[in-house]
Design an enzyme around this catalytic site. Structure first.
Site, PDB file in Angstrom:
ATOM      1  N   ASP A  22       0.837  -1.201   0.000  1.00 33.50           N
ATOM      2  CA  ASP A  22       0.000   0.000   0.000  1.00 33.50           C
ATOM      3  C   ASP A  22       0.876   1.256   0.000  1.00 33.50           C
ATOM      4  OD1 ASP A  22      -2.262   1.500   0.099  1.00 33.50           O
ATOM      5  OD2 ASP A  22      -2.719   1.105   2.205  1.00 33.50           O
ATOM      6  N   ASN A  39     -10.864  -2.672  -5.653  1.00 29.69           N
ATOM      7  CA  ASN A  39     -10.093  -1.782  -6.536  1.00 29.69           C
ATOM      8  C   ASN A  39     -10.779  -1.529  -7.880  1.00 29.69           C
ATOM      9  OD1 ASN A  39      -6.782  -2.935  -5.449  1.00 29.69           O
ATOM     10  ND2 ASN A  39      -8.014  -1.227  -4.699  1.00 29.69           N
TER      11      ASN A  39
END
Ligand code: FPP
Length: 237
Positions: free
Chosen positions: A10, A58
């Site tokens: 991330d 996502n």
């Protein structure tokens, strides 16, 4: 040494912002870093490395960003295929890969086929993956198995359930590494993480280099894993 390491890479977007660049630049750097960390894990003889490359959620990102992530994945596969083969790394994917654009899916399937026989490391990409949908799909398969008479209600054990997950033949992750400081699991390997040690670092994924990886391994080495037992029981075993 952990047998299976899972990574949530991330912070690409924040890294790019700090460099006053757009998010694409962060994802490019993030992809380059995936290449290097995969090779480092191989050097360290980690048997299984799972990377959360693209989640179910996502897909909700702006379509331009989704397109870029798909292109980066396809480029990674084309550029790294030979390197994976040379290093005897087997590539796998877990997730709903039917949702991927055709060209990405084809490159992915081809890379998996070309590396299927390799056995020095398994590189497992979670792509279009969600832990909840993985569990639901296992329940659906088990339910069908019961209807067909393949097994009965009382046969449903943890071991049987695990056989219906993408990771059916892999050990559970020993260590989860999450970069960029968020204290969340984000729908990643919900079943498999029951006793996984979690390491979160503030370092953003593009900056998570070999030295940072070693730091995570040292922290893991010093963790006492008790799997719900007492320390005395573990000392005695
Ligand atoms: C997190 O950064 C990263 C992702 C959502 C995708 C992960 C993708 C890569 C590391 C590159 C492609 C992967 C492969 C395997 C080739 P973010 O965008 O959430 O960052 P932010 O939270 O700072 O915005």
């Amino acid at each position: 040494m952990p047998k299976h390491i899972a990574i949530i890479p991330d912070g690409n977007g924040r890294w790019a912002k700090l460099q006053k660049q757009d998010r694409t630049f962060g994802h490019m750097k993030g992809t380059a870093n995936v290449k290097d960390i995969v090779m480092f894990a191989k050097e360290l003889k980690i048997p299984v490395l799972t990377i959360y490359a693209f989640s179910d959620e996502n897909w909700e990102r702006p379509s331009q960003e989704v397109t870029i992530l798909m292109e980066l994945l396809e480029t990674y596969l084309l550029q790294e295929r030979q390197n994976l083969i040379q290093n005897k790394i087997q590539l796998r994917a877990m997730g709903d890969i039917g949702r991927l654009p055709k060209s990405v899916r084809e490159e992915l399937i081809q890379t998996m086929e070309m590396t299927a026989h390799l056995d020095e490391m398994i590189l497992n990409f979670a792509i279009s993956y969600g832990g909840r949908s993985e569990i639901l799909s296992a329940i659906q398969k088990i339910s069908k198995g019961i209807q067909k008479g393949d097994f009965r209600d009382e046969d449903i054990t943890e071991a049987l359930f695990s056989k219906f997950l993408y990771t059916h033949d892999l050990p559970d992750p020993d260590l989860l590494i999450r970069t960029s400081g968020e204290l969340r699991i984000s729908n990643f390997m919900l079943w498999q993480m029951a006793y996984t040690e979690i390491y979160v670092t503030d370092v953003l994924w593009p900056d998570f280099n070999r030295e940072e990886f070693m730091k995570a391994l040292h922290v893991f080495e010093n963790r006492k894993r008790r799997f719900g037992k007492t320390q005395e029981q573990m000392d005695g075993s």
